[in-house]
Design an enzyme around this catalytic site. Structure first.
Site: not given
Length: 584
Positions: A318-319
């Protein structure tokens, strides 16, 4: 006259054939005897010369009994000398069939004292072998009690069993040993050759019947203890990190929580937790209440219990992976902090409408603000600017596709798209950390190179090896780091990630008086739409010259699941504890 002459000649001729036959018979017998003598000499020569060593060994085996002595395994210590893995004296109980005088007495005494079934002991006692082991790893007081019984044919030898003073602490890192004292998982197996030592033996002499000779002294070859392994791990940090992980797991009713604390300058790991852990002194006991339908299922559950997710499990980051996109884009010169982007809450790539986590959008924002806001549309556009081929070349440059080389077994490799099959949609999802998988250790190691000035490190636990008596010590060397990022870009990465904590989505990790950098992440697990997430946060301090970097992940938290909300505060708690402890 003629008749007399014939009789006389016949008388002279009769003995000749008889004498000839006697000579031939004697000759044959002599030939047989000579042949037999030659064969006997050849055989004796073969036995005495060619096969002398073989029969010497057989005679030696017939008249000797050898019992092996285990070497004391070397200790494992933390960086300050606190013992994390030690040894306890235990006993091995065995029998020598030829020396047993009263088999019933032996069976009765051993089965009762060792808490074993009499039929199981009897099978071993009746087995005709040079030495039959009844039970290993017997507590010393039990072994002493059996020794005092003075049972003929029963031997009690002392050896060592691994003991872990802190139970489950760092269980998936330290690992444990089996009945033979060999490492099975973790550092115990990685450094088995260093730790195991050299076994010894006890040699006794017997007569042809296998009875020990009373007037001969036993010969002992004393075992040589293994070396001491000093780790980079700090017991205090490991204990506190484990405590915080347990708190978070209970608060969020998560499957598991993992955390690594490392020095980003040299790869020294101060702590690695993966809760729930297991009791190293009882590693084959499953959690209470666990049911198994088969031995195969039981083994699968044990393997899962022993598995170190930080090293062996991959996930969609993810981020937190946006740090990689940012580093590549800044290095390639395709973006600057002041470049502006527009986020209406989504971005369309080919036929896909890819949402931002903020459905209403962030509106107009700079690249720096995009990092602070963790805005998907901004990173999609940056990824498209890089292009698949160039972006993939940075994966190779940053060593993202390689194992880190950590001194733990079972490290998993990054699972990435075939570069020839990365289209615009795949490129877009990769840019914000989806559609591929890597380990938390791989991501942490890569981000370390982004903030330490641009050089790679080898994450590791082994720091030094010392002889058992401490007379010699050797530091463990690791490969020199490779320069993978420009120092100026590394400084920019520290600056922008510090702003994420000071002004952006990582603000719950902010500590007054300290400069903290970091990045949050919340990634949905496959298959999509199940409502299951992995929440994470990676942070480092001090931001201007990082000495500590931390990554924490939570698997399937219940309720609120955003990494910036539930994980960043826990990393902050760790920083608040360990930064003063490390005099930073």
């Amino acid at each position: 006259m003629v008749t007399q002459v014939l009789k006389k000649e016949a008388g002279n001729m009769l003995p000749r054939p008889v004498r000839t036959m006697h000579r031939r018979g004697i000759l044959r017998i002599a030939l047989v005897l000579v042949t037999a003598l030659i064969l006997l000499c050849v055989r004796l020569g073969d036995l005495m010369l060619a096969k002398s060593e073989h029969y010497k060994e057989l005679a030696y085996d017939l008249h000797t009994r050898e019992r092996q002595l285990k070497a004391m395994r070397g200790e494992i210590q933390d960086r300050n000398g606190k013992v994390l893995a030690a040894n306890r004296t235990v006993c091995t109980i065995s029998v020598i069939h030829s020396q047993i005088k009263d088999a019933d007495e032996v069976v009765s005494a051993l089965s009762e004292t060792l808490k074993m079934q009499p039929k199981d002991v009897q099978k071993k006692v009746e087995k005709i072998t040079a030495r039959e082991i009844i039970k290993t790893n017997v507590e010393k007081k039990v072994g002493d009690a059996i020794r005092e019984m003075d049972l003929a044919g029963v031997k009690v030898d002392e050896d060592y069993k691994r003991y872990y003073p802190f139970g489950s602490l760092a269980s998936k890192v330290l690992g444990f040993t089996g009945a033979d004292n060999q490492g099975i998982i973790g550092l115990e197996v990685s450094y088995d050759e260093v730790l195991k030592g050299i076994g010894g033996s006890i040699l006794t002499y017997t007569d042809a019947a296998g009875i020990e000779l009373k007037n001969t002294a036993e010969q002992r070859v004393e075992p040589i203890a293994g070396n001491t392994l000093r780790l980079t791990m700090d017991w205090n940090i490991q204990s506190f990190v484990t405590q915080v992980c347990l708190e978070l797991m209970e608060e969020k009713q998560a499957n598991e929580v993992s955390c690594i604390v490392m020095n980003p300058q040299n790869g020294e790991i101060y702590a690695m937790a993966n809760v729930p852990e297991f009791d190293l002194n009882r590693p084959f006991e499953l959690p209470e209440g666990t049911t198994c339908e088969s031995e195969e299922m039981r083994q699968d559950l044990l393997n899962k219990m022993w598995r170190n997710a930080n090293v062996s499990d991959t996930y969609e980051p993810g981020s937190t992976f946006k740090t990689v996109t940012a580093a590549a884009a800044l290095e390639a010169g395709v973006v600057t902090f002041n470049d502006t982007f527009s986020c209406p809450g989504f971005y369309i790539v080919e036929d896909r409408r890819i949402r931002c986590h903020k459905v209403s959008g962030h509106g107009s924002e700079t690249f720096l603000q995009g990092i602070q806001n963790s805005c998907n549309p901004v990173f999609i556009q940056v990824g498209l600017r890089l292009g698949a081929e160039r972006f993939y070349s940075y994966f190779e440059q940053f060593e993202l596709l390689e194992k880190t080389g950590i001194d733990l077994p079972g490290e998993a490799r990054t699972i990435m798209h075939d570069p020839k099959k990365i289209g615009e949609v795949e490129l877009a999802t990769i840019s914000f950390g989806q559609s591929f998988q890597l380990t938390t250790l791989r991501l942490l190691t890569t981000i370390s190179s982004f903030v330490n000035g641009g050089h790679t490190v080898v994450p590791h636990f082994g720091m030094a090896i010392s002889s058992f008596d401490g007379t010699s010590t050797q530091k463990i060397a690791y490969p020199q780091g490779t320069h993978v990022l420009d120092e100026a870009v590394s400084a920019q990465m520290r600056e922008c990630l510090e702003s994420v904590v000071a002004e952006g989505g990582g603000n719950k990790a902010y500590i007054e008086g300290y400069r903290i950098g970091g990045k949050t992440a919340t990634s949905e697990k496959l298959p999509r739409g199940t409502g299951k997430y992995i929440s994470s946060f990676v942070g480092f301090a001090p931001a201007d010259e990082p000495q500590v970097i931390i990554i924490m992940t939570v698997d399937e938290p219940q309720g609120i699941y955003y990494g910036g909300t539930i994980v960043a505060p826990k990393v902050k708690k760790i920083f608040e504890n360990i930064l003063p402890y490390l005099n930073l």
